[in-house]
Write a protein that holds these residues in place. Structure first.
Motif, PDB file in Angstrom:
ATOM      1  N   ARG A 541      28.578 155.710  -6.195  1.00  0.00           N
ATOM      2  CA  ARG A 541      29.892 155.286  -5.716  1.00  0.00           C
ATOM      3  C   ARG A 541      29.864 153.875  -5.130  1.00  0.00           C
ATOM      4  O   ARG A 541      28.815 153.396  -4.689  1.00  0.00           O
ATOM      5  CB  ARG A 541      30.410 156.257  -4.653  1.00  0.00           C
ATOM      6  CG  ARG A 541      30.675 157.650  -5.197  1.00  0.00           C
ATOM      7  CD  ARG A 541      31.035 158.644  -4.104  1.00  0.00           C
ATOM      8  NE  ARG A 541      31.347 159.953  -4.670  1.00  0.00           N
ATOM      9  CZ  ARG A 541      32.564 160.413  -4.883  1.00  0.00           C
ATOM     10  NH1 ARG A 541      33.613 159.673  -4.552  1.00  0.00           N
ATOM     11  NH2 ARG A 541      32.760 161.608  -5.417  1.00  0.00           N
ATOM     12  N   ARG A 653      35.417 155.753  -7.980  1.00  0.00           N
ATOM     13  CA  ARG A 653      35.003 156.635  -6.891  1.00  0.00           C
ATOM     14  C   ARG A 653      34.281 155.796  -5.846  1.00  0.00           C
ATOM     15  O   ARG A 653      33.560 154.850  -6.158  1.00  0.00           O
ATOM     16  CB  ARG A 653      34.102 157.747  -7.419  1.00  0.00           C
ATOM     17  CG  ARG A 653      34.917 158.877  -8.044  1.00  0.00           C
ATOM     18  CD  ARG A 653      34.074 160.018  -8.534  1.00  0.00           C
ATOM     19  NE  ARG A 653      34.780 161.284  -8.371  1.00  0.00           N
ATOM     20  CZ  ARG A 653      34.587 162.346  -9.121  1.00  0.00           C
ATOM     21  NH1 ARG A 653      33.701 162.309 -10.109  1.00  0.00           N
ATOM     22  NH2 ARG A 653      35.252 163.458  -8.900  1.00  0.00           N
ATOM     23  N   SER A 654      34.491 156.161  -4.590  1.00  0.00           N
ATOM     24  CA  SER A 654      33.977 155.348  -3.486  1.00  0.00           C
ATOM     25  C   SER A 654      33.614 156.240  -2.316  1.00  0.00           C
ATOM     26  O   SER A 654      33.844 157.452  -2.332  1.00  0.00           O
ATOM     27  CB  SER A 654      35.033 154.308  -3.064  1.00  0.00           C
ATOM     28  OG  SER A 654      36.245 154.958  -2.706  1.00  0.00           O
ATOM     29  N   CYS A 891      33.148 158.814 -14.868  1.00  0.00           N
ATOM     30  CA  CYS A 891      32.451 159.198 -13.646  1.00  0.00           C
ATOM     31  C   CYS A 891      32.753 160.651 -13.300  1.00  0.00           C
ATOM     32  O   CYS A 891      32.625 161.083 -12.152  1.00  0.00           O
ATOM     33  CB  CYS A 891      32.828 158.281 -12.480  1.00  0.00           C
ATOM     34  SG  CYS A 891      34.589 158.230 -12.098  1.00  0.00           S
TER      35      CYS A 891
END
Length: 1036
Positions: A541, A653-654, A891
């Motif tokens: 991420r 995404r993080s 992802c």
């Protein structure tokens, strides 16, 4: 519509001085919720036969579900409604005996014998001349299925009151096979078997459309040659078998037709001979029902219980239009009668079509529930000559007596059972019977015969003790030869008028699953607590934990699903991020938890608590973006110019760590004082790495950008229809409302809304480009043209210069027409009420189902593509969109659903969204009714927003509620006269002189007139009235 200020989740009982969430203002537009779920012991089987009727009927039928006003418990009369006024649920009498034309004490009159009239025709007329006892409807093909054998149920209920057999939940997808489908080659065989089965076995069955509800005995099809199908049937006593209701040799005569076969229905739809749509039953005049016409013309009218053929409100039905000679012909103006001596039943808040077309309220855009049937019910006021016998006391005058012809029809098939088949109400003892009579609070539901064994043990000897006790009943069967359904009592709720029993009744009626999450779903959650993000997941991420990221939510919110960030770049542009909780990481597709979430489809927000879609471990902890805690997120990050122009965007995404949890009040304080240095005591605790001045500056930058984005949207043709919403202050000890106020929508709300809208639109574009077949989107069809024409004519007659040609023109007209004085907001509210009527609801849909991209548009936002991405903690549709986005970015795994399955889930989300929104409104109604009872009477200014021949509707300005005032219930009123100039309604009230020295006072009222009213509790639980106060005498 898109709500904007959402009071997010909260503890189970949010109490304290300001414990109640203000109306949940969803930050992204278009939020709401809908129907079908298990509810404690009452869990209805959700098997449906959608999509099976016709191959090309894949898209969800546009439907308008009538929003029922929750009845005042124990009320004594049913009020009536017109389309031009807020809908209201009729008051429910404990035993129904006081309802005008009502549910008790009415008898069937036999047509006198006439020479040459066949007996069959005479019997038909006997049926049609009778008036219904309930005007409600249920469906034969819907059976609530019990887990135990009937004998076991009876013995259990004898032993322990309150433990009714559980009803299995309905599935969100698929359908139960018809037990006796006439189109099946074995249909006759199955019917023969069912004839031999005892009735108790039939009651166990789960039925589906096309099944004969009489237990396998195929009823005779009623011939179309009968003149009228709308007869409303009343039997002399519930469940009685009087000889008059029997056919030859004592056999009971069928009142309802049997359903067409699936093959006949499919062929009829293809030929255009049949029409499919959602059934809407008028909550005040419940013998009237409608479905939308597919060509957008006036609705198709279903007159009476027989024409509805046991379908209930919201069910998707197939209707056969009747021949032209049986169409409804009436004067264009038709009188609406009001209960003598009574004002409107206490309905807390309006249930008018309050389409909110942006993200401003917790339910966002609402569908129009009662449209202008046959052009407009508001215009149906019978012309009475002023010299008639009525003119001396109460008179009306009209401008026209032209004839209006409206298509009529009858239900021949039920495609989807949208109604839960559960209702709250009261039971009545019937001497010498083995059953009791259950009278639902919602008069659109039929009265139900329930076994005495389901009733409390001492009910036979002390029935009076239960006069004011609420029960929940589930319909298990509706015989074809009776206006009464059969069912089982599931639970005793408690005393009517109390908050907890009333709330439980609301949740049960709308099929809200408030049970504990099953163990297999909880097993899907992380078991080793406290949970930390695995190192391998962090490596996948974008790490944003060092950025200045914060949340802005209602003060009581616990499910924090979105956060914002903003920093200025060296070139003067801004990097702005919207960060949404990554619920899809914890809820894997196809898991037990995913199944539960898909069935619930939405969180349901009440005044005092929230019923979550996901376990609290997720929605309040692991997924909630709590301050100073590492959290997994899905981010959309833009580079924006100072004027709000998008220069670049990034999806991915993080992982974030929010530095502070701001409330809307905190953010508003920062916006209002741009030069002030705030101390640590004035704001919640902040992360040491991000001082308050940095947070303050980020909020100011976001506010400036939001203003540009907002201006661009409205210049581009967006529309916003604001409506007043109530918020409550609850007593910390009792939970009762001790204060209420109209929620204020401020710059801090607008700031969050703009960036949620921007994220939703960006994700919609991205997902659709990647998968035009699977993309789950949200569309808002344009308003119905015929009703917009009627509205345009009405505005012209009122001297209002409204441009209704587009969403942008309407928005501009609303803001320019209302003026700028202290009452401009009230006038805008009234205009919004009128303009909401022609609007249609926004709905989720799968892009692969609709072939024409023009149908994808969102009318209110005026954008080609839109979806919901920003609230996955509380909306299952957003969770599907997250999975699609992850798959598009490689992802996450690909979605394991076909376009048909995505459409099925989208349709279910629409249903649950509607139900959730209605539950939220009814909760506010309940608390406001209690507030009037505990703190009233309440005085307020009010503005006239709708007029009938003997009543008018007002907006109570201090509280934002809408009430109907009946002229013949106004104390001190000597006479009144209604008239219409074109379509402009006007009324003159003549107040009797207070003493002999004074003259009667004349008061003229029309739309937008300012009045003074008093809200006061009536005798029945949850019932309150608006009393018009006498105007001051004229000054000489």
């Amino acid at each position: 519509m898109e709500p904007t200020h959402r009071a997010k989740g909260g503890s189970k009982h949010r109490r304290g001085k300001h414990t109640q969430n203000p109306p949940r203002t969803a930050k992204d537009p278009n939020t709401g919720a809908q129907n079908h779920q298990q509810n404690g012991p009452l869990r209805s089987d959700m098997g449906k036969q959608s999509g099976s009727v016709e191959e090309n009927v894949g898209a969800p039928a546009s439907r308008s579900v009538t929003k029922p006003r929750r009845a005042a418990r124990g009320g004594s009369e049913a009020s009536h409604i017109s389309d031009c006024s807020p809908c209201a649920q009729p008051a429910a009498a404990g035993d129904g005996s006081a309802l005008p034309g009502g549910r008790e004490g009415r008898h069937c009159h036999e047509t006198p014998r006439k020479p040459g009239v066949p007996a069959q025709s005479r019997q038909r007329r006997n049926i049609e001349s009778c008036e219904t006892q309930d005007g409600g409807a249920g469906v034969p093909s819907k059976q609530l299925r019990w887990a135990r054998e009937p004998k076991e149920q009876v013995s259990q209920l004898r032993g322990t009151w309150g433990k009714a057999p559980p009803i299995p939940q309905r599935g969100t997808q698929g359908s139960s096979p018809p037990l006796c489908d006439p189109s099946s080659p074995r249909g006759g065989e199955e019917r023969a078997k069912n004839r031999r089965k005892p009735k108790a076995d039939v009651d166990e069955m789960v039925a589906s459309p096309g099944w004969d509800p009489t237990g396998g005995q195929e009823p005779r099809r009623v011939r179309d040659k009968a003149k009228d199908q709308q007869g409303q049937v009343k039997m002399s006593s519930p469940g009685s078998s009087s000889k008059k209701s029997r056919g030859p040799r004592g056999m009971r005569r069928h009142l309802f037709e049997d359903y067409m076969s699936l093959r006949e229905v499919s062929a009829g739809l293809k030929r255009g001979e049949l029409v499919q749509g959602a059934l809407r039953i008028n909550p005040r005049r419940y013998h009237e029902a409608f479905i939308s016409s597919p060509d957008g013309s006036a609705d198709i009218f279903l007159d009476g219980l027989v024409a509805r053929n046991r379908a209930l409100n919201g069910d998707v039905v197939v209707v056969q239009p009747l021949p032209p000679e049986r169409q409804k012909v009436e004067n264009a103006v038709e009188s609406e009668k009001s209960p003598p001596g009574h004002s409107s039943p206490g309905q807390g808040r309006h249930s008018s079509p309050d389409i909110i077309v942006e993200a401003q309220y917790s339910g966002d855009e609402e569908e129009v529930l009662i449209k202008m049937e046959a052009v407009s019910l508001q215009d149906k006021v019978r012309a009475v000559p002023e010299d008639s016998e009525h003119s001396n006391k109460h008179s009306t005058s009209g401008s026209t007596s032209e004839k209006v012809v409206q298509r009529t029809g009858k239900v021949v098939y039920i495609t989807e059972l949208k109604h839960s088949r559960a209702a709250s109400g009261f039971i009545k003892f019937l001497p010498d019977k083995t059953f009791a009579l259950f009278s639902p609070v919602d008069h659109r539901v039929p009265r139900v015969n329930v076994p005495l064994t389901d009733c409390p043990a001492d009910f036979n000897t002390r029935p009076g003790d239960y006069t004011n006790t609420l029960f929940i009943c589930g319909i298990t069967h509706w015989p074809a030869d009776s206006t009464f359904a059969e069912g089982r009592l599931a639970k005793s709720l408690g005393q009517a008028g109390e908050i907890d029993p009333e709330t439980e009744g609301i949740l049960a009626e709308y099929d809200v699953d408030c049970s504990e999450f099953p163990a297999e779903s909880l097993a899907c959650l992380p078991q080793n607590l406290p949970w930390t993000i695995p190192a391998e997941e962090l490596a996948k991420r974008r790490d944003l934990r060092q950025e200045c990221i914060f949340t802005i939510d209602p003060a009581t919110a616990r499910d924090l699903d979105d956060a914002l960030s903003c920093k200025q770049l060296p070139d003067g542009n801004f990097e702005v991020g919207v960060h949404i909780a990554d619920v899809s990481y914890f809820v894997e597709e196809g898991s037990a938890l995913d199944l539960v979430a898909s069935r619930r489809a939405t969180s349901v927000y009440l005044v005092q608590k929230v019923v979550p879609m996901l376990p609290r471990l997720l929605c309040e902890e692991l997924c909630s973006l709590n301050p100073q805690a590492d959290r997994l997120t899905f981010s959309v990050i833009w580079t924006l110019s100072p004027e709000g122009k998008i220069l670049s965007e990034w999806f991915g995404r993080s992982v974030i760590c929010s530095c502070v949890k701001l409330s809307y009040d905190h953010a508003q304080s920062l916006i209002d004082a741009p030069d002030k240095g705030f101390s640590t005591e004035e704001l919640p605790p902040c992360a040491p790495a991000h001082p308050i001045r940095h947070i303050h500056q980020a909020v100011l930058h976001l506010h400036a950008l939001a203003k540009h984005l907002r201006a661009q949207r409205f210049e581009g043709g967006a529309l916003r229809l604001d409506q007043m919403k109530l918020a409550f202050c609850l007593n910390a000890d009792t939970g009762l409302p001790q204060g209420c106020y109209v929620y204020q929508y401020r710059d801090s709300n607008k700031l969050v809304e703009e960036f949620m809208l921007l994220a939703n639109m960006a994700v919609a574009q991205h997902v659709y480009r990647w998968s035009p077949r699977l993309a789950l989107l949200r569309r808002h069809p344009p308003p119905q043209g015929r009703m917009m024409d009627v509205l345009q004519e009405l505005c012209q007659q009122m001297g209002l210069h409204m441009d209704l040609s587009s969403s942008g023109a309407l928005h501009k007209s609303l803001n320019e027409t209302v003026g700028k004085d202290q009452y401009s907001a009230a006038r805008k509210e009234v205009l919004t009420h009128l303009c909401s009527r022609p609007m249609q609801m926004a709905v989720y849909f799968c892009a692969g189902i609709l072939q024409d991209e023009k149908l994808f548009r969102h009318y209110a936002l005026n954008v080609p593509l839109y979806t919901h991405f920003t609230s996955p903690i509380r909306r299952y549709a957003d969770l599907i969109v997250h999975r699609l986005l992850a798959a598009s970015l490689k992802c996450g795994p690909r979605l394991c659903l076909t376009d048909e399955e995505v459409q099925k889930q989208a349709s279910h989300c629409n249903d649950k969204k509607t139900a959730s929104k209605r539950v939220q409104e009814l909760s506010a109604d309940l608390f406001f009714s209690v507030f009037v009872r505990e703190c009233g009477p309440l005085d307020s200014e009010a503005m006239v927003m709708g007029m009938l021949d003997k009543a008018f509707d007002v907006l109570v300005l201090s509280y934002g509620v809408q009430k109907r005032i009946y002229c013949n219930a106004i104390e001190g009123l000597q006479s009144f006269q209604f008239r219409k100039v074109g379509k402009r309604p006007e009324m003159t009230l003549i107040w009797a002189a207070e003493d002999q020295e004074q003259k009667p006072v004349r008061q003229e009222i029309s739309l937008f007139s300012l009045l003074h009213v008093q809200l006061k509790a009536d005798g029945a639980p949850l019932k309150y009235s608006a009393v018009l106060k006498r105007p001051p005498p004229p000054q000489h």
